[in-house]
Structures are given as C-alpha cells and as structure tokens.
Design a protein around this motif. Structure first.
Motif, PDB file in Angstrom:
ATOM      1  N   GLU A  57       1.365  -0.725   0.188  1.00 49.93           N
ATOM      2  CA  GLU A  57      -0.197  -0.099  -0.198  1.00 49.93           C
ATOM      3  C   GLU A  57       0.541   0.627   0.128  1.00 49.93           C
ATOM      4  O   GLU A  57       0.694   2.547  -0.506  1.00 49.93           O
ATOM      5  CB  GLU A  57      -0.906   0.574   1.464  1.00 49.93           C
ATOM      6  N   LYS A  62      -1.338   8.431  -5.553  1.00 50.31           N
ATOM      7  CA  LYS A  62      -2.680   8.882  -5.608  1.00 50.31           C
ATOM      8  C   LYS A  62      -4.153   8.413  -5.518  1.00 50.31           C
ATOM      9  O   LYS A  62      -4.892   8.752  -5.343  1.00 50.31           O
ATOM     10  CB  LYS A  62      -2.073  10.521  -4.955  1.00 50.31           C
ATOM     11  N   CYS A  63      -4.020   7.713  -6.870  1.00 50.01           N
ATOM     12  CA  CYS A  63      -4.883   7.689  -7.623  1.00 50.01           C
ATOM     13  C   CYS A  63      -4.935   5.534  -7.491  1.00 50.01           C
ATOM     14  O   CYS A  63      -6.200   5.840  -8.338  1.00 50.01           O
ATOM     15  CB  CYS A  63      -4.999   8.897  -9.030  1.00 50.01           C
ATOM     16  N   GLN A  64      -4.837   5.733  -6.824  1.00 54.81           N
ATOM     17  CA  GLN A  64      -5.154   4.248  -6.538  1.00 54.81           C
ATOM     18  C   GLN A  64      -5.261   4.009  -5.363  1.00 54.81           C
ATOM     19  O   GLN A  64      -4.891   4.292  -4.078  1.00 54.81           O
ATOM     20  CB  GLN A  64      -3.395   3.397  -6.984  1.00 54.81           C
ATOM     21  N   ILE A  65      -6.006   2.993  -5.046  1.00 52.25           N
ATOM     22  CA  ILE A  65      -6.286   2.252  -3.267  1.00 52.25           C
ATOM     23  C   ILE A  65      -6.047   0.067  -3.993  1.00 52.25           C
ATOM     24  O   ILE A  65      -6.244  -0.249  -4.893  1.00 52.25           O
ATOM     25  CB  ILE A  65      -7.930   2.638  -3.262  1.00 52.25           C
ATOM     26  N   HIS A  67      -8.784  -2.104  -3.443  1.00 51.13           N
ATOM     27  CA  HIS A  67     -10.338  -3.053  -3.212  1.00 51.13           C
ATOM     28  C   HIS A  67     -11.136  -4.168  -4.876  1.00 51.13           C
ATOM     29  O   HIS A  67     -10.065  -4.072  -5.323  1.00 51.13           O
ATOM     30  CB  HIS A  67     -11.105  -1.708  -3.996  1.00 51.13           C
ATOM     31  N   LYS A  69      -9.732  -5.227  -0.436  1.00 47.47           N
ATOM     32  CA  LYS A  69      -8.184  -5.410   0.509  1.00 47.47           C
ATOM     33  C   LYS A  69      -8.105  -6.625   0.610  1.00 47.47           C
ATOM     34  O   LYS A  69      -8.030  -7.212   1.591  1.00 47.47           O
ATOM     35  CB  LYS A  69      -8.496  -5.152   1.781  1.00 47.47           C
ATOM     36  N   VAL A  87      -5.163  -3.372  -6.535  1.00 48.74           N
ATOM     37  CA  VAL A  87      -5.067  -2.404  -7.117  1.00 48.74           C
ATOM     38  C   VAL A  87      -5.963  -2.160  -7.741  1.00 48.74           C
ATOM     39  O   VAL A  87      -6.123  -2.868  -9.092  1.00 48.74           O
ATOM     40  CB  VAL A  87      -3.278  -2.372  -7.867  1.00 48.74           C
ATOM     41  N   LEU A  90      -8.779   5.164  -9.431  1.00 51.42           N
ATOM     42  CA  LEU A  90      -9.453   5.698  -9.177  1.00 51.42           C
ATOM     43  C   LEU A  90      -9.294   6.942 -10.734  1.00 51.42           C
ATOM     44  O   LEU A  90      -8.683   7.341 -10.500  1.00 51.42           O
ATOM     45  CB  LEU A  90      -9.603   6.363  -8.001  1.00 51.42           C
ATOM     46  N   ALA A 110     -13.844   6.989  -3.232  1.00 49.11           N
ATOM     47  CA  ALA A 110     -13.786   6.240  -2.733  1.00 49.11           C
ATOM     48  C   ALA A 110     -11.863   6.915  -1.535  1.00 49.11           C
ATOM     49  O   ALA A 110     -11.072   6.360  -0.780  1.00 49.11           O
ATOM     50  CB  ALA A 110     -13.167   4.950  -3.305  1.00 49.11           C
ATOM     51  N   LYS A 111     -11.243   8.128  -2.391  1.00 45.25           N
ATOM     52  CA  LYS A 111     -10.985   8.958  -1.986  1.00 45.25           C
ATOM     53  C   LYS A 111     -10.956  10.208  -2.351  1.00 45.25           C
ATOM     54  O   LYS A 111     -11.213  10.492  -3.055  1.00 45.25           O
ATOM     55  CB  LYS A 111      -9.459   8.233  -2.124  1.00 45.25           C
ATOM     56  N   GLY A 143     -14.240   4.551  -7.710  1.00 44.84           N
ATOM     57  CA  GLY A 143     -13.896   3.580  -7.993  1.00 44.84           C
ATOM     58  C   GLY A 143     -14.636   2.553  -9.786  1.00 44.84           C
ATOM     59  O   GLY A 143     -15.693   2.568  -9.147  1.00 44.84           O
TER      60      GLY A 143
END
Length: 168
Positions: A57, A62-65, A67, A69, A87, A90, A110-111, A143
C-alpha cells in the motif's frame, strides 16, 4: 490464371512457420508466467514499487487504492503484501463520464485527494485526471465498483434535454 505450384508451396511453408512461431510463443509465455508465480516474494520494499504480481500500500499512487483489500500474501518490513489484482485505479466523476460510465446514486468517494499547488496555478489540457475539484481544491475519486453504465435522458416531444453547460 492459376497459381504456380511453387507459389502455393511457399504460402503453405510460411503459414506453417507462423503457426510454429505462435505455438512457440504461447509455450514461452506459459513458462514465464509459471516462473513468475513460483518465485518467492521480494525481500526489499523498493521491488514492490512496480512489481507485476505484488503490491504494498505504501507504493500506490494517489489515484490508486486496494479494493477489495484482498488476502495478505506475506509481509515485507512490517508492511502487508497484497496481490496486484487488488489495486484499483480511481478517477473523478467527469473522467468516468468520458468513458460512458456514471457514479451510482448515493455513492461516497473512495478517496479525496488535495490538488497540488502546481495544478492550481496551471490549468492542464483535457488529459488531466484531476480536473473536477470542490471549493477547497479537493478531488473526489471513484472506483469501478461504484459505477454503472451511463444513462442519458431521452428526447421528449422532439426536444433534446440540455446538460449543466447548456449543450444538448
């Protein structure tokens, strides 16, 4: 005119070579994939930055998350290691609209990321993923799991509805 025997023979040979090369490439691809799946987890964090199978992580942009997890595959210096398949990238509502998708009703972002000082001063071209900001200069990112296909309103009595910019 009928093709000569030598021309048809060359065509058969070249198609045979192409199929042989294609089967050889698929075998090689399978070997590389098997080798990648059986190799152990990298031992240093830097190796996870652009790894094709694993992610930490800490190294996401900054545009990834992550999901969902997903399963933790191991640990590296105390950081959990996740499969790269978890990964997700977003994007803003407007960016998803360009791809024919809209955010579902009552979905929270989401962020939320702050817009950098450089982007506040300089307006980017249409390639900018962070073009939709709120009054505080924050970007709300969504996302793929928060989306549905775009549903545009239909024309009523020959009148095409207009969007928020006044275009039809």
């Amino acid at each position: 005119m009928f093709p000569k025997e030598s021309e048809s023979k060359n065509e058969v040979e070249s198609s045979g070579r192409n199929s042989f090369a294609a089967s050889r490439n698929t075998i090689e691809d399978m070997e590389l994939e098997t080798r990648a799946l059986t190799e152990p987890l990298p031992t240093n964090q830097q190796a996870y930055k652009n790894h094709s199978l694993y992610a930490i992580e800490k190294w996401l942009t900054k545009c990834q998350i992550l999901h969902p997890k997903g399963p933790i595959l191991g640990f590296c210096s105390g950081h959990p290691v996740y499969p790269r398949a978890c990964v997700q990238t977003l994007r803003t509502k407007e960016r998803w609209l360009r791809e024919g998708l809209q955010v579902k009703a009552k979905e929270f972002p989401a962020k939320v990321v702050k817009q950098s000082g450089k982007l506040k001063k300089v307006q980017f071209s249409e390639d900018n993923d962070y073009d939709e900001t709120d009054s505080k200069g924050n970007n709300e990112l969504y996302g793929t799991w928060q989306l549905e296909p775009l549903q545009l309103p239909h024309a009523v009595n020959g009148i095409v509805p207009k969007n928020e910019r006044g275009s039809s």
